[in-house]
Design a protein around this motif. Structure first.
Motif, PDB file in Angstrom:
ATOM      1  N   ASN A 143      -4.875  -4.793  -1.126  1.00 33.90           N
ATOM      2  CA  ASN A 143      -5.863  -4.425  -0.275  1.00 33.90           C
ATOM      3  C   ASN A 143      -5.924  -2.581  -0.481  1.00 33.90           C
ATOM      4  N   GLY A 144      -5.242  -2.206  -1.055  1.00 34.60           N
ATOM      5  CA  GLY A 144      -5.003  -0.691  -1.834  1.00 34.60           C
ATOM      6  C   GLY A 144      -4.291   1.014  -1.399  1.00 34.60           C
ATOM      7  N   ALA A 145      -3.742  -0.450  -0.218  1.00 30.75           N
ATOM      8  CA  ALA A 145      -3.993   1.038   1.152  1.00 30.75           C
ATOM      9  C   ALA A 145      -2.505   1.306   1.028  1.00 30.75           C
ATOM     10  N   ILE A 146      -1.788   1.691  -0.120  1.00 32.09           N
ATOM     11  CA  ILE A 146      -0.512   2.286  -0.530  1.00 32.09           C
ATOM     12  C   ILE A 146      -1.640   3.753  -1.188  1.00 32.09           C
ATOM     13  N   TYR A 147      -2.556   3.722  -1.835  1.00 38.28           N
ATOM     14  CA  TYR A 147      -3.501   4.639  -2.530  1.00 38.28           C
ATOM     15  C   TYR A 147      -4.552   5.555  -1.980  1.00 38.28           C
ATOM     16  N   SER A 148      -5.319   4.540  -0.622  1.00 40.06           N
ATOM     17  CA  SER A 148      -5.909   4.945   0.171  1.00 40.06           C
ATOM     18  C   SER A 148      -5.982   5.066   1.990  1.00 40.06           C
ATOM     19  N   SER A 149      -4.284   5.154   1.691  1.00 42.42           N
ATOM     20  CA  SER A 149      -3.488   5.847   3.239  1.00 42.42           C
ATOM     21  C   SER A 149      -3.457   7.327   2.606  1.00 42.42           C
ATOM     22  N   LEU A 150      -2.454   7.775   1.458  1.00 41.45           N
ATOM     23  CA  LEU A 150      -2.478   9.127   1.182  1.00 41.45           C
ATOM     24  C   LEU A 150      -4.400   9.374   1.243  1.00 41.45           C
ATOM     25  N   LEU A 151      -4.804   9.286   0.485  1.00 39.92           N
ATOM     26  CA  LEU A 151      -5.711   9.459   0.716  1.00 39.92           C
ATOM     27  C   LEU A 151      -6.900  10.063   1.755  1.00 39.92           C
ATOM     28  N   GLY A 152      -6.719   9.647   3.017  1.00 42.97           N
ATOM     29  CA  GLY A 152      -7.094   9.224   4.525  1.00 42.97           C
ATOM     30  C   GLY A 152      -5.730  10.461   4.837  1.00 42.97           C
ATOM     31  N   ILE A 153      -4.775  10.523   4.550  1.00 37.40           N
ATOM     32  CA  ILE A 153      -4.169  11.304   5.477  1.00 37.40           C
ATOM     33  C   ILE A 153      -4.506  12.843   4.621  1.00 37.40           C
ATOM     34  N   TYR A 154      -4.711  12.890   3.846  1.00 39.87           N
ATOM     35  CA  TYR A 154      -4.709  14.415   3.377  1.00 39.87           C
ATOM     36  C   TYR A 154      -5.934  14.502   3.430  1.00 39.87           C
ATOM     37  N   GLN A 155      -6.684  13.914   3.651  1.00 47.16           N
ATOM     38  CA  GLN A 155      -8.167  13.798   4.661  1.00 47.16           C
ATOM     39  C   GLN A 155      -8.040  14.185   6.303  1.00 47.16           C
TER      40      GLN A 155
END
Length: 277
Positions: A143-155
């Motif tokens: 589900n891509g969570a390992i990358y999307s979560s980092l982007l979400g934290i950055y945002q």
């Protein structure tokens, strides 16, 4: 009070070596994935009830996010604190983190992450390796969570007016001294070239100035997850192999055509944020 730095990372992303370098000096504490551990061991954990997992988590203290943050605050009275962690659980707690903390992101191309995981699992006991890979794919990878979560934290951090530092692992691997110096400058930490060399530890042993769950060395003895970083004597300039040199013909179609592309959908967005080293 010491400086507090969160280093947000990916599995198999070279982050344990980075944590060793950043904490390889006096008056510094390293926290090894404490928020992620609170997810595994706390209420609602996706692996609770699994007899193997339960054996890992027995006799652990309370690793709730609240307790972890309280312990960090206590350590900050006399130390700089570097916290290395993944994003998929921490993304729910960014508003609880101290606003004066600095945030560094160490990212890596999904092909390197996936191939590294598969290579490591190929050396483990087959039953344990399959169970671990199935769990990773189901929970985070497909589900891509390992990358999307980092982007979400950055945002989230950017929306709070903070300016995180993003470094791609290719820069860290090719220019480790410059990368660690850049992180140190950004976070207000002192830097010394002596941080690039350290004492080799036995497999399953962690540095004395690290805070980590007792379960993690057990995990490492099965999969050798961080053994290379622990038994090494430091880090020097190197390079990733070219993407087209990866032996794609030896990788299952399911991983090559399905898991890896979905896993890394947000990598290009993170890559755009990375600084030049």
């Amino acid at each position: 009070m010491g400086k507090l730095v969160f280093v947000w990372v990916l599995p198999r992303g070279r982050s344990t070596a980075l944590l060793r370098a950043l904490t390889n000096k006096p008056n510094t504490k390293g926290y090894f994935e404490p928020i992620t551990y609170s997810f595994y061991s706390g209420p609602g954990s996706p692996i609770q009830g699994n007899p193997v997992a339960d054996a890992f988590f027995e006799n652990e203290p309370d690793w709730s996010v609240e307790n972890v943050l309280a312990r960090i605050q206590e350590d900050l009275k006399t130390n700089d604190v570097i916290v290395k962690d993944f994003g998929w659980h921490a993304i729910n707690f960014i508003d609880k983190l101290p606003e004066d903390a600095k945030h560094v992101f160490l990212i890596r191309h999904p092909a390197y992450v996936g191939v590294s995981v598969l290579n490591l699992m190929s050396k483990a006991e087959p039953g344990a390796a399959k169970a671990f890979l199935d769990f990773c794919v189901q929970a985070y990878t497909a589900n891509g969570a390992i990358y999307s979560s980092l982007l979400g934290i950055y945002q989230q951090l950017a929306a709070r007016g903070q300016q995180p530092l993003v470094i791609d692992s290719t820069s860290f691997v090719s220019k480790p001294k410059e990368s660690i110096a850049k992180i140190s400058e950004y976070a207000g930490l002192e830097f010394s070239e002596s941080q690039l060399t350290w004492e080799s530890l036995e497999a399953g042993k962690y540095p004395d100035n690290w805070v980590y769950p007792r379960s993690f060395p057990k995990f490492d003895r099965i999969f050798n997850w961080v053994t290379a970083a622990m038994t090494s004597t430091g880090i020097s300039a190197n390079s990733e192999i070219p993407l087209d040199a990866i032996p794609w013909d030896q990788i299952e179609d399911y991983w090559k055509n399905d898991v890896l592309p979905k896993m890394g959908e947000k990598y290009p967005d993170l890559k755009k944020l990375a600084v030049d080293i």
